[in-house]
Design a protein around this motif. Sequence first.
Motif, mmCIF file in Angstrom:
data_model
loop_
_atom_site.group_PDB
_atom_site.id
_atom_site.type_symbol
_atom_site.label_atom_id
_atom_site.label_comp_id
_atom_site.label_asym_id
_atom_site.label_seq_id
_atom_site.Cartn_x
_atom_site.Cartn_y
_atom_site.Cartn_z
ATOM 1 N N ILE B 319 8.526 54.044 45.313
ATOM 2 C CA ILE B 319 9.317 54.495 44.087
ATOM 3 C C ILE B 319 9.937 53.057 43.802
ATOM 4 C CG2 ILE B 319 9.836 56.771 44.318
ATOM 5 C CD1 ILE B 319 12.607 55.582 45.545
ATOM 6 N N PRO B 320 10.118 52.605 42.490
ATOM 7 C CA PRO B 320 10.886 51.677 42.092
ATOM 8 C C PRO B 320 12.570 51.844 42.816
ATOM 9 C CG PRO B 320 10.396 52.664 40.288
ATOM 10 C CD PRO B 320 9.709 53.342 41.239
ATOM 11 N N VAL B 321 13.506 50.901 43.175
ATOM 12 C CA VAL B 321 14.600 51.335 43.368
ATOM 13 C C VAL B 321 15.496 51.760 42.284
ATOM 14 C CG1 VAL B 321 15.651 48.916 42.493
ATOM 15 C CG2 VAL B 321 16.607 50.256 44.590
ATOM 16 N N GLN B 322 15.071 51.728 41.018
ATOM 17 C CA GLN B 322 15.909 52.350 40.085
ATOM 18 C C GLN B 322 15.518 53.926 40.080
ATOM 19 O OE1 GLN B 322 13.610 49.849 39.722
ATOM 20 N NE2 GLN B 322 15.032 48.160 39.134
ATOM 21 N N LYS B 323 14.764 54.438 40.712
ATOM 22 C CA LYS B 323 14.481 55.999 40.887
ATOM 23 C C LYS B 323 15.119 56.405 42.065
ATOM 24 C CE LYS B 323 10.977 56.837 37.699
ATOM 25 N NZ LYS B 323 10.065 57.648 37.049
ATOM 26 N N ILE B 324 16.081 55.634 42.708
ATOM 27 C CA ILE B 324 16.541 56.217 43.841
ATOM 28 C C ILE B 324 17.420 57.444 43.681
ATOM 29 C CG2 ILE B 324 18.762 54.707 43.949
ATOM 30 C CD1 ILE B 324 16.836 55.261 46.922
ATOM 31 N N GLY B 334 13.882 68.729 49.867
ATOM 32 C CA GLY B 334 12.767 68.903 50.771
ATOM 33 C C GLY B 334 11.642 68.561 49.897
ATOM 34 N N ASP B 335 11.697 67.992 48.614
ATOM 35 C CA ASP B 335 10.586 67.859 47.767
ATOM 36 C C ASP B 335 9.936 66.285 47.840
ATOM 37 O OD1 ASP B 335 8.712 67.792 45.671
ATOM 38 O OD2 ASP B 335 10.235 67.542 44.017
ATOM 39 N N VAL B 336 9.546 66.081 49.084
ATOM 40 C CA VAL B 336 8.676 64.648 49.210
ATOM 41 C C VAL B 336 7.757 64.864 50.235
ATOM 42 C CG1 VAL B 336 10.648 63.950 50.753
ATOM 43 C CG2 VAL B 336 9.168 62.422 49.997
ATOM 44 N N ARG B 337 6.626 64.370 50.064
ATOM 45 C CA ARG B 337 5.480 64.198 51.036
ATOM 46 C C ARG B 337 5.189 62.751 51.573
ATOM 47 N NH1 ARG B 337 2.238 70.055 49.715
ATOM 48 N NH2 ARG B 337 4.508 71.060 49.772
ATOM 49 N N TYR B 338 5.736 62.189 52.644
ATOM 50 C CA TYR B 338 6.926 62.739 53.235
ATOM 51 C C TYR B 338 8.176 61.837 53.435
ATOM 52 C CZ TYR B 338 4.297 67.231 53.993
ATOM 53 O OH TYR B 338 3.638 68.302 53.971
ATOM 54 N N ARG B 339 8.110 60.752 52.777
ATOM 55 C CA ARG B 339 8.822 59.688 52.647
ATOM 56 C C ARG B 339 8.934 59.181 51.453
ATOM 57 N NH1 ARG B 339 13.209 60.448 56.262
ATOM 58 N NH2 ARG B 339 13.449 58.549 57.799
ATOM 59 N N PHE B 340 10.081 58.874 50.941
ATOM 60 C CA PHE B 340 10.237 57.931 49.669
ATOM 61 C C PHE B 340 10.266 56.435 50.440
ATOM 62 C CE2 PHE B 340 11.871 61.615 47.513
ATOM 63 C CZ PHE B 340 10.918 61.591 46.309
ATOM 64 N N VAL B 341 9.559 55.521 49.808
ATOM 65 C CA VAL B 341 9.686 54.066 50.128
ATOM 66 C C VAL B 341 9.891 53.352 48.955
ATOM 67 C CG1 VAL B 341 8.650 52.097 50.977
ATOM 68 C CG2 VAL B 341 8.278 54.444 52.231
ATOM 69 N N ILE B 342 11.146 52.242 49.111
ATOM 70 C CA ILE B 342 11.281 51.597 47.755
ATOM 71 C C ILE B 342 10.330 50.316 47.664
ATOM 72 C CG2 ILE B 342 12.976 50.393 46.870
ATOM 73 C CD1 ILE B 342 15.368 52.123 48.154
ATOM 74 N N ASP B 343 9.582 50.132 46.710
ATOM 75 C CA ASP B 343 9.203 48.890 46.583
ATOM 76 C C ASP B 343 10.056 47.773 46.106
ATOM 77 O OD1 ASP B 343 7.509 46.868 45.874
ATOM 78 O OD2 ASP B 343 6.386 47.981 44.608
ATOM 79 N N VAL B 344 10.536 46.929 47.053
ATOM 80 C CA VAL B 344 11.529 46.201 46.769
ATOM 81 C C VAL B 344 11.229 45.083 45.579
ATOM 82 C CG1 VAL B 344 12.967 44.438 47.798
ATOM 83 C CG2 VAL B 344 12.650 46.705 49.010
ATOM 84 N N ALA B 345 10.085 45.027 45.370
ATOM 85 C CA ALA B 345 9.662 44.198 44.109
ATOM 86 C C ALA B 345 10.405 44.501 42.945
ATOM 87 C CB ALA B 345 8.258 44.204 44.152
ATOM 88 N N SER B 346 10.480 45.679 43.017
ATOM 89 C CA SER B 346 11.368 46.225 41.895
ATOM 90 C C SER B 346 12.850 45.761 41.611
ATOM 91 C CB SER B 346 11.323 48.048 41.712
ATOM 92 O OG SER B 346 12.240 48.288 42.918
ATOM 93 N N LEU B 347 13.431 45.295 42.695
ATOM 94 C CA LEU B 347 14.556 44.660 42.625
ATOM 95 C C LEU B 347 14.817 43.082 42.099
ATOM 96 C CD1 LEU B 347 16.477 45.282 45.918
ATOM 97 C CD2 LEU B 347 17.526 45.467 43.579
ATOM 98 N N LYS B 348 13.606 42.577 41.922
ATOM 99 C CA LYS B 348 13.558 41.083 41.442
ATOM 100 C C LYS B 348 13.949 41.046 40.211
ATOM 101 C CE LYS B 348 11.747 39.907 45.311
ATOM 102 N NZ LYS B 348 10.422 40.109 45.795
ATOM 103 N N GLY B 349 13.698 41.944 39.188
ATOM 104 C CA GLY B 349 14.267 42.074 37.816
ATOM 105 C C GLY B 349 15.819 42.355 37.681
ATOM 106 N N GLU B 350 16.194 42.790 38.638
ATOM 107 C CA GLU B 350 17.535 43.261 38.593
ATOM 108 C C GLU B 350 18.476 41.960 38.321
ATOM 109 O OE1 GLU B 350 19.078 46.205 38.177
ATOM 110 O OE2 GLU B 350 17.248 47.384 38.425
#
Lengths: 350, 350
Positions: B319-324, B334-350
């Motif tokens: 996910i992008p960090v904006q969807k945290i 419990g609706d995740v299979r099985y771990r969310f991971v933030i794509d830190v590239a999504s922070l670059k534009g912030e």
Amino acid sequence: MIKTKGYAAPTAGARLEPFSFDRRDVGARDVLIEIQYCGVCHSDIHQVRDEWGGSIYPMVPGHEIVGRVARVGAEVSKFAEGDHAGVGCFVDSCRTCRNCRDGEEQYCENHLVPTYNGTEKDEKTPTYGGYSTRIVVDEDYALRIPSSLPLQNAAPLLCAGITTYAPLRRFKVGEGQRVGVVGLGGLGHMGVKLAASMGARVTVFSTSPGKEQDARKLGADDFVVTREPGWSEALAGRYDFVLDCVSAPHDINAYLGLLRREGALALVGAPEKPLEVAAFSLITNGRTLAGSMIGGIRETQEMLDYCADKGISSDVELIPVQKIEEAYERTVRGDVRYRFVIDVASLKGE
Amino acid sequence: MIKTKGYAAPTAGARLEPFSFDRRDVGARDVLIEIQYCGVCHSDIHQVRDEWGGSIYPMVPGHEIVGRVARVGAEVSKFAEGDHAGVGCFVDSCRTCRNCRDGEEQYCENHLVPTYNGTEKDEKTPTYGGYSTRIVVDEDYALRIPSSLPLQNAAPLLCAGITTYAPLRRFKVGEGQRVGVVGLGGLGHMGVKLAASMGARVTVFSTSPGKEQDARKLGADDFVVTREPGWSEALAGRYDFVLDCVSAPHDINAYLGLLRREGALALVGAPEKPLEVAAFSLITNGRTLAGSMIGGIRETQEMLDYCADKGISSDVELIPVQKIEEAYERTVRGDVRYRFVIDVASLKGE
């Protein structure tokens, strides 16, 4: 059949009274023991009063049995007439399950035959315990009592002794370790003696400040009164092992907090209400909360031989069976130092 | 100082928002990691929402950090520029206590420095986690990520991986054993993969019948739905080891009952309310209830190398960090299979 006199509870919670019954004839692999002493375990009281449910009446309690072998079956090899012998908490088991094969019969998966308040493997014949003049038992489930052990002090080893010895061995208590013993009663006083004999530095945790002198005499190096909140804080993470001998409700988290990394608390008392265990009490320091129930025949024999070697036995108060009700009352309020033992000679006149 | 962009919770329970801060300059023993991925652990949510108390704000969560080494200090020997490196749940510890000396820094007796929501050893400077573009960390507390591991799938190994690996090793799970994994979430799915890779026959216990197919794909041999009372009865005494990954309230006694003699249940979830443990659940079969918290640096590295060797990593949803916020909500239910991971590239534009 072998005529036997005993003391039995006729119904749940009723006073114990004289009771005559028959023991089976001595089979090829049986020994007949003339009982001389029988310890009074707190679990006798729980079962007499049906506090765990499922009690069978009339009930002849008693599973800390010692006496003299009076007769042996044709195939018996471990005992001869005149030997000191003992019987603990069970008199038979399936002998075929994994736990029986491993010598841990107390955890038999099929049918552990308790010394009293249960049935033989026929699932019908009730078993009667050691508040009685004699018992017939398969030699595989009888113990040799080393002759150097004073017999009346050896009786409680059959339950209180093995119950505390087994977890001390399982968790490898030894030289230089810091061990806590919670509760100084029948189990606790054996825990102190045994842990100290293994080289541990022992602390007794007790709600009774008056027991300090006794604790030190039994072998404790330290004594901590646990009445005031916060008593445990300065001791957090200091202990390698804690033996919890308390059946009354108590704050298990305070005792778990005493443990160092991967330290274990072994529960040998059985509080009726569930223990409230905070997850963080266990997760912090990767601690372990373990249960332990008496021990197998092999380890019970090992414990008896160890006690003989170290000169360890139980501190007892000898009573005639006629004083059993008073002994129960005093046991329930912790007023015994440290185990009542019935002098079975007192049954002869009944 | 090193300019860093992150996402932070400004106050307890507030939505995470962009946050700029400085990392320290790269010291002689430090590595600077350009973060590429950061896993979303349930404990991030607990801490953001101050559910465990004592949270420090602004809080930049994240302790499943992986990226590329961008700079190393003069004395660094373990890493070179361009290496894949990771950071787990802590970034420093006292290094002198028994637990640190034993390589079990997670149980540091003096000052474990958490990756976020804590302070450095000066007890003042706040630590900020992996929902950010870079991190500076002492090389002793950074992990080598084997190049064969896909980086985004490796991120959750730094917490979920080591948290499940350590107790499986401690309790010597191996070939032919029957292992239960309770709860199929971020921790549980790693527990299944790891236990299966060690040769165990794995059963997943879950309240969600819909997860059976996944469980089997992850390596489970059996799947038991635990919704109906009595589900555990036929399985009593069958399991060598149970890994309990559930943070929600649940009946621990049912799971303890699964264990054979001296079997262990390791608790790696952390329910907020105390567990109600019946003494007989432990005393029967001499069972063990143990806690376990992540793992030390040495064992974390061992786990990463093991996973690389076995081709094991986490199943993730990038996910992008904006969807945290949405990810937090879905994690809680419990609706995740099985771990969310933030794509830190999504922070670059912030």
